[in-house]
Design a protein around this motif. Structure first.
Motif, PDB file in Angstrom:
ATOM      1  N   ALA A  38       0.908  -1.298  -0.231  1.00  0.00           N
ATOM      2  CA  ALA A  38       0.040  -0.040   0.120  1.00  0.00           C
ATOM      3  C   ALA A  38       1.026   1.126  -0.055  1.00  0.00           C
ATOM      4  O   ALA A  38       1.878   1.228   0.821  1.00  0.00           O
ATOM      5  N   PRO A  39       0.324   2.044  -0.716  1.00  0.00           N
ATOM      6  CA  PRO A  39       1.288   3.284  -0.771  1.00  0.00           C
ATOM      7  C   PRO A  39       1.385   4.049   0.339  1.00  0.00           C
ATOM      8  O   PRO A  39       0.366   4.413   0.885  1.00  0.00           O
ATOM      9  N   TYR A  40       2.672   4.768   0.709  1.00  0.00           N
ATOM     10  CA  TYR A  40       2.560   5.728   2.030  1.00  0.00           C
ATOM     11  C   TYR A  40       1.812   6.805   1.516  1.00  0.00           C
ATOM     12  O   TYR A  40       2.049   7.185   0.545  1.00  0.00           O
ATOM     13  N   GLU A  41       1.431   7.694   2.472  1.00  0.00           N
ATOM     14  CA  GLU A  41       0.748   8.861   2.116  1.00  0.00           C
ATOM     15  C   GLU A  41       1.874  10.060   2.174  1.00  0.00           C
ATOM     16  O   GLU A  41       2.241  10.632   2.993  1.00  0.00           O
ATOM     17  N   LYS A  42       2.646  10.028   0.927  1.00  0.00           N
ATOM     18  CA  LYS A  42       3.951  10.824   0.737  1.00  0.00           C
ATOM     19  C   LYS A  42       3.541  11.499  -0.689  1.00  0.00           C
ATOM     20  O   LYS A  42       3.078  11.085  -1.553  1.00  0.00           O
ATOM     21  N   SER A  43       4.072  12.853  -0.806  1.00  0.00           N
ATOM     22  CA  SER A  43       4.162  13.690  -1.963  1.00  0.00           C
ATOM     23  C   SER A  43       5.383  12.927  -2.851  1.00  0.00           C
ATOM     24  O   SER A  43       6.196  12.341  -2.409  1.00  0.00           O
ATOM     25  N   GLU A  44       5.125  13.438  -4.008  1.00  0.00           N
ATOM     26  CA  GLU A  44       6.355  12.974  -4.974  1.00  0.00           C
ATOM     27  C   GLU A  44       7.898  13.496  -4.444  1.00  0.00           C
ATOM     28  O   GLU A  44       8.739  12.914  -4.514  1.00  0.00           O
ATOM     29  N   ALA A  45       7.625  14.931  -3.794  1.00  0.00           N
ATOM     30  CA  ALA A  45       8.843  15.367  -3.445  1.00  0.00           C
ATOM     31  C   ALA A  45       9.186  14.605  -2.162  1.00  0.00           C
ATOM     32  O   ALA A  45      10.636  14.312  -1.825  1.00  0.00           O
ATOM     33  N   ASP A  46       8.427  13.940  -1.231  1.00  0.00           N
ATOM     34  CA  ASP A  46       8.826  13.444  -0.084  1.00  0.00           C
ATOM     35  C   ASP A  46       9.464  12.099  -0.549  1.00  0.00           C
ATOM     36  O   ASP A  46      10.738  11.640   0.168  1.00  0.00           O
ATOM     37  N   ARG A  47       8.960  11.447  -1.489  1.00  0.00           N
ATOM     38  CA  ARG A  47       9.334  10.089  -1.711  1.00  0.00           C
ATOM     39  C   ARG A  47      10.816  10.338  -2.586  1.00  0.00           C
ATOM     40  O   ARG A  47      11.571   9.484  -2.122  1.00  0.00           O
ATOM     41  N   PHE A  48      11.182  11.334  -3.256  1.00  0.00           N
ATOM     42  CA  PHE A  48      12.275  11.415  -3.849  1.00  0.00           C
ATOM     43  C   PHE A  48      13.323  11.799  -2.743  1.00  0.00           C
ATOM     44  O   PHE A  48      14.153  11.282  -2.597  1.00  0.00           O
ATOM     45  N   ASN A  49      12.845  12.744  -1.719  1.00  0.00           N
ATOM     46  CA  ASN A  49      13.861  13.106  -0.626  1.00  0.00           C
ATOM     47  C   ASN A  49      14.259  11.852   0.218  1.00  0.00           C
ATOM     48  O   ASN A  49      15.230  11.616   0.795  1.00  0.00           O
ATOM     49  N   HIS A  50      13.154  10.965   0.569  1.00  0.00           N
ATOM     50  CA  HIS A  50      13.271   9.875   1.379  1.00  0.00           C
ATOM     51  C   HIS A  50      14.181   8.933   0.797  1.00  0.00           C
ATOM     52  O   HIS A  50      14.982   8.383   1.285  1.00  0.00           O
ATOM     53  N   ALA A  51      14.037   8.814  -0.555  1.00  0.00           N
ATOM     54  CA  ALA A  51      14.993   7.778  -1.247  1.00  0.00           C
ATOM     55  C   ALA A  51      16.196   8.256  -1.281  1.00  0.00           C
ATOM     56  O   ALA A  51      17.237   7.630  -1.222  1.00  0.00           O
ATOM     57  N   LEU A  52      16.488   9.650  -1.246  1.00  0.00           N
ATOM     58  CA  LEU A  52      17.826  10.337  -1.457  1.00  0.00           C
ATOM     59  C   LEU A  52      18.439  10.190   0.164  1.00  0.00           C
ATOM     60  O   LEU A  52      19.835   9.889   0.015  1.00  0.00           O
ATOM     61  N   ARG A  53      17.704  10.259   1.041  1.00  0.00           N
ATOM     62  CA  ARG A  53      18.206  10.166   2.248  1.00  0.00           C
ATOM     63  C   ARG A  53      18.787   8.564   2.464  1.00  0.00           C
ATOM     64  O   ARG A  53      19.707   8.274   3.288  1.00  0.00           O
ATOM     65  N   LEU A  54      17.844   7.639   2.016  1.00  0.00           N
ATOM     66  CA  LEU A  54      18.245   6.128   2.172  1.00  0.00           C
ATOM     67  C   LEU A  54      19.484   5.888   1.441  1.00  0.00           C
ATOM     68  O   LEU A  54      20.479   5.098   1.785  1.00  0.00           O
TER      69      LEU A  54
END
Length: 134
Positions: A38-54
């Motif tokens: 199930a998708p997390y309730e994240k904006s595209e920018a949050d998904r991108f930034n979280h992937a960058l942090r990981l």
């Protein structure tokens, strides 16, 4: 925050790194969906930034290095490492995201991580990394 799921997914990235490169698009997926897909309730920018942090976490101990696939004129791809390390990787990702959003194929399938220390297990996860999974 789902600490157990975060550990499972980071362990999976380390295992996958033993076999193959890990495209940035896969990392985006890891921080975008829960254990039931199930998708997390994240904006595209949050998904991108979280992937960058990981990705930064995976690179931080030298266990992985960033690289990218470059399309040649003949249609083949050449793999190369970023000479500028994480900073050059981050800048390239931000430019790709800014130029085509989260679904930009060059963002998803161009940049990648390659594991340097084959067989090494994932380190302990901080709360700030676990928070990416939720």
């Amino acid at each position: 925050m789902d600490r157990e799921y975060a550990k499972t997914m980071v362990d999976h990235l380390y295992d996958e790194g033993d076999r193959d490169i890990i495209f940035f698009g896969f990392i985006i997926g890891v921080v975008s969906f829960d254990r039931e897909d199930a998708p997390y309730e994240k904006s595209e920018a949050d998904r991108f930034n979280h992937a960058l942090r990981l990705a930064n976490f995976l690179l931080s101990d030298g266990d992985f290095s960033p690289g990218k696939s470059i399309r040649q004129e003949n249609g083949n791809f050449r793999k190369t490492l970023y000479e500028g390390g994480f900073e050059e990787f981050r800048q390239d990702l931000e430019n790709l995201f800014g130029g085509g959003g989260i679904d930009n194929i060059d963002l998803l399938a161009g940049p990648w991580l390659v594991k340097n220390n084959i067989g090494k297990s994932a380190p302990s996860l901080s709360d700030s990394i676990c928070e990416l999974f939720g």
